[in-house]
Design a protein around this motif. Sequence first.
Motif, PDB file in Angstrom:
ATOM      1  N   PHE A 252     108.344  17.357  11.951  1.00 49.78           N
ATOM      2  CA  PHE A 252     106.978  16.888  11.809  1.00 49.78           C
ATOM      3  C   PHE A 252     106.865  15.430  12.263  1.00 49.78           C
ATOM      4  O   PHE A 252     107.805  14.649  12.113  1.00 49.78           O
ATOM      5  CB  PHE A 252     106.512  17.005  10.353  1.00 49.78           C
ATOM      6  CG  PHE A 252     106.577  18.401   9.829  1.00 49.78           C
ATOM      7  CD1 PHE A 252     105.524  19.281  10.015  1.00 49.78           C
ATOM      8  CD2 PHE A 252     107.712  18.852   9.161  1.00 49.78           C
ATOM      9  CE1 PHE A 252     105.589  20.576   9.539  1.00 49.78           C
ATOM     10  CE2 PHE A 252     107.790  20.146   8.688  1.00 49.78           C
ATOM     11  CZ  PHE A 252     106.723  21.010   8.875  1.00 49.78           C
ATOM     12  N   ASN A 253     105.709  15.100  12.817  1.00 47.40           N
ATOM     13  CA  ASN A 253     105.417  13.750  13.267  1.00 47.40           C
ATOM     14  C   ASN A 253     104.091  13.302  12.649  1.00 47.40           C
ATOM     15  O   ASN A 253     103.252  14.130  12.288  1.00 47.40           O
ATOM     16  CB  ASN A 253     105.311  13.678  14.790  1.00 47.40           C
ATOM     17  CG  ASN A 253     106.475  14.344  15.489  1.00 47.40           C
ATOM     18  OD1 ASN A 253     107.611  14.213  15.066  1.00 47.40           O
ATOM     19  ND2 ASN A 253     106.183  15.066  16.559  1.00 47.40           N
ATOM     20  N   ALA A 254     103.901  12.001  12.544  1.00 55.17           N
ATOM     21  CA  ALA A 254     102.646  11.470  12.009  1.00 55.17           C
ATOM     22  C   ALA A 254     102.408  10.076  12.579  1.00 55.17           C
ATOM     23  O   ALA A 254     103.343   9.394  13.004  1.00 55.17           O
ATOM     24  CB  ALA A 254     102.681  11.415  10.482  1.00 55.17           C
ATOM     25  N   GLY A 255     101.154   9.656  12.579  1.00 58.53           N
ATOM     26  CA  GLY A 255     100.825   8.326  13.078  1.00 58.53           C
ATOM     27  C   GLY A 255      99.324   8.118  13.123  1.00 58.53           C
ATOM     28  O   GLY A 255      98.555   8.867  12.503  1.00 58.53           O
ATOM     29  N   PHE A 256      98.901   7.124  13.874  1.00 54.83           N
ATOM     30  CA  PHE A 256      97.476   6.829  13.968  1.00 54.83           C
ATOM     31  C   PHE A 256      97.214   5.951  15.185  1.00 54.83           C
ATOM     32  O   PHE A 256      98.126   5.347  15.761  1.00 54.83           O
ATOM     33  CB  PHE A 256      96.970   6.117  12.704  1.00 54.83           C
ATOM     34  CG  PHE A 256      97.500   4.714  12.540  1.00 54.83           C
ATOM     35  CD1 PHE A 256      96.832   3.626  13.092  1.00 54.83           C
ATOM     36  CD2 PHE A 256      98.677   4.488  11.843  1.00 54.83           C
ATOM     37  CE1 PHE A 256      97.327   2.331  12.950  1.00 54.83           C
ATOM     38  CE2 PHE A 256      99.176   3.200  11.688  1.00 54.83           C
ATOM     39  CZ  PHE A 256      98.500   2.121  12.252  1.00 54.83           C
ATOM     40  N   VAL A 257      95.942   5.868  15.539  1.00 56.62           N
ATOM     41  CA  VAL A 257      95.438   4.893  16.512  1.00 56.62           C
ATOM     42  C   VAL A 257      94.231   4.216  15.898  1.00 56.62           C
ATOM     43  O   VAL A 257      93.350   4.870  15.330  1.00 56.62           O
ATOM     44  CB  VAL A 257      95.045   5.565  17.839  1.00 56.62           C
ATOM     45  CG1 VAL A 257      94.186   4.632  18.693  1.00 56.62           C
ATOM     46  CG2 VAL A 257      96.282   5.975  18.619  1.00 56.62           C
ATOM     47  N   LEU A 258      94.206   2.891  15.971  1.00 59.83           N
ATOM     48  CA  LEU A 258      93.074   2.083  15.514  1.00 59.83           C
ATOM     49  C   LEU A 258      92.475   1.408  16.736  1.00 59.83           C
ATOM     50  O   LEU A 258      93.207   0.832  17.550  1.00 59.83           O
ATOM     51  CB  LEU A 258      93.548   1.037  14.507  1.00 59.83           C
ATOM     52  CG  LEU A 258      92.500   0.020  14.020  1.00 59.83           C
ATOM     53  CD1 LEU A 258      91.440   0.707  13.179  1.00 59.83           C
ATOM     54  CD2 LEU A 258      93.178  -1.105  13.230  1.00 59.83           C
ATOM     55  N   LYS A 259      91.149   1.471  16.889  1.00 55.84           N
ATOM     56  CA  LYS A 259      90.541   0.902  18.098  1.00 55.84           C
ATOM     57  C   LYS A 259      89.175   0.300  17.812  1.00 55.84           C
ATOM     58  O   LYS A 259      88.494   0.633  16.831  1.00 55.84           O
ATOM     59  CB  LYS A 259      90.397   1.983  19.169  1.00 55.84           C
ATOM     60  CG  LYS A 259      89.246   2.937  18.912  1.00 55.84           C
ATOM     61  CD  LYS A 259      88.824   3.684  20.160  1.00 55.84           C
ATOM     62  CE  LYS A 259      87.553   4.497  19.928  1.00 55.84           C
ATOM     63  NZ  LYS A 259      87.064   5.177  21.136  1.00 55.84           N
ATOM     64  N   ASN A 260      88.795  -0.624  18.701  1.00 58.26           N
ATOM     65  CA  ASN A 260      87.407  -1.020  18.858  1.00 58.26           C
ATOM     66  C   ASN A 260      87.100  -0.926  20.352  1.00 58.26           C
ATOM     67  O   ASN A 260      87.827  -0.251  21.086  1.00 58.26           O
ATOM     68  CB  ASN A 260      87.133  -2.414  18.274  1.00 58.26           C
ATOM     69  CG  ASN A 260      87.969  -3.505  18.942  1.00 58.26           C
ATOM     70  OD1 ASN A 260      88.484  -3.334  20.039  1.00 58.26           O
ATOM     71  ND2 ASN A 260      88.086  -4.644  18.269  1.00 58.26           N
ATOM     72  N   GLU A 261      86.044  -1.587  20.829  1.00 58.29           N
ATOM     73  CA  GLU A 261      85.666  -1.423  22.228  1.00 58.29           C
ATOM     74  C   GLU A 261      86.636  -2.089  23.198  1.00 58.29           C
ATOM     75  O   GLU A 261      86.660  -1.759  24.381  1.00 58.29           O
ATOM     76  CB  GLU A 261      84.253  -1.968  22.463  1.00 58.29           C
ATOM     77  CG  GLU A 261      83.172  -1.125  21.807  1.00 58.29           C
ATOM     78  CD  GLU A 261      81.772  -1.632  22.122  1.00 58.29           C
ATOM     79  OE1 GLU A 261      81.683  -2.727  22.723  1.00 58.29           O
ATOM     80  OE2 GLU A 261      80.799  -0.946  21.800  1.00 58.29           O
ATOM     81  N   LYS A 262      87.451  -3.033  22.735  1.00 58.63           N
ATOM     82  CA  LYS A 262      88.334  -3.767  23.638  1.00 58.63           C
ATOM     83  C   LYS A 262      89.817  -3.587  23.339  1.00 58.63           C
ATOM     84  O   LYS A 262      90.648  -3.667  24.241  1.00 58.63           O
ATOM     85  CB  LYS A 262      88.001  -5.257  23.608  1.00 58.63           C
ATOM     86  CG  LYS A 262      86.651  -5.600  24.207  1.00 58.63           C
ATOM     87  CD  LYS A 262      86.436  -7.103  24.220  1.00 58.63           C
ATOM     88  CE  LYS A 262      85.093  -7.464  24.865  1.00 58.63           C
ATOM     89  NZ  LYS A 262      84.881  -8.933  24.903  1.00 58.63           N
TER      90      LYS A 262
END
Length: 215
Positions: free
Chosen positions: A163-173
Amino acid sequence: MKHIVNKNLKLLIILFSISMYSQSETHIFQSHMLDINNPAFIGLNEQSHITVLSSQSYDLQNKSISNFNFFGSLLFEDYNFFLGLNLSSKYFSKIGIGNVNSNISYTHRININNSYKIYPYVSVNYSIPTKFSNLIFEDQIISGLPSIDELANNYKSKGYVDFNAGFVLKNEKYFIGIAINNLRQANTSSDNENTVRISRNGDFSLGYQKEFNSF
């Protein structure tokens, strides 16, 4: 036409991609290649897509490394989540072995505020090594004779689930992505008497995008 071939690996990359997106989308990070290691990167452009990637590497001894990826994601807009699929294979002709891998992922979209979104994901991965007729063992390299290693005749591929897990956090730039792989540290040994666990590893990505309306 004659070409000068050196000892460096020559790469041939074929990329085919289909994407679907709304005309109202204005800020688009080109991220399909990043999906391979971190499915949450689908959140950068929020496009359903299918991508096929094939690469072949060769040297002067005609030894090759082959990679193939079929991957994509489907956006469920009304429910704020994505389903992803990644099918891949690798083959190293120099040692005569490779592996086949399949991965299914679930990525959720969370609006933190008007500027920031976060896309956490979880995925289940199945991998199995593959044996080929030209598998090379150490005693073959030393003696130049057929291998007498018991593994040569009794090799049994053993697949494993992890199993793998993670995330991405973003705004417009800006965006930041983190993925942690092999959470279970599955046993990859084909010998029931020994345990050989795959190690955990991670991916970290940081990016910036600036859009120009004119030059």
